[in-house]
Write an enzyme that holds these catalytic residues in place. Structure first.
Site: not given
Length: 97
Positions: A15-17
């Site tokens: 989920g972390e860009a």
């Protein structure tokens, strides 16, 4: 298109860009090294890869309303100039969509 789909079928993106960015950067570098005749640079593969992820999310996320989903026209517009300032062939992009 097939390469990014195959690559992403093996795992779920985090989920972390920043992590997604790193994964896509490495994918683009490796894809371009192995397929030097497809894109003019790894940047083109990187941008198009992200575009495919955004398209997939947009078209399959139930929380995005039908009237707000990406169209072929917006997909083409989003990918203008990504080939070192030039455009990828429209039929190529339409095939991805």
């Amino acid at each position: 298109d097939d390469a990014i789909r195959l690559f992403l079928s093996g795992f779920r993106l985090p989920g972390e860009a920043q992590k997604i960015d790193r994964i896509m950067e490495k994918f683009a570098e490796r894809f371009t090294r192995q397929n030097s005749d497809v894109f003019p640079s790894p940047d083109t593969a990187f941008i198009l890869g992200f575009s495919v992820i955004m398209l997939n999310t947009d078209l399959h996320n139930p929380s995005i309303k039908e009237d707000r989903r990406m169209t072929i026209e917006s997909f083409l517009r989003n990918n203008k100039g990504i080939a070192d300032g030039g455009d990828l062939p429209e039929d190529f992009l339409r095939g991805i969509f």
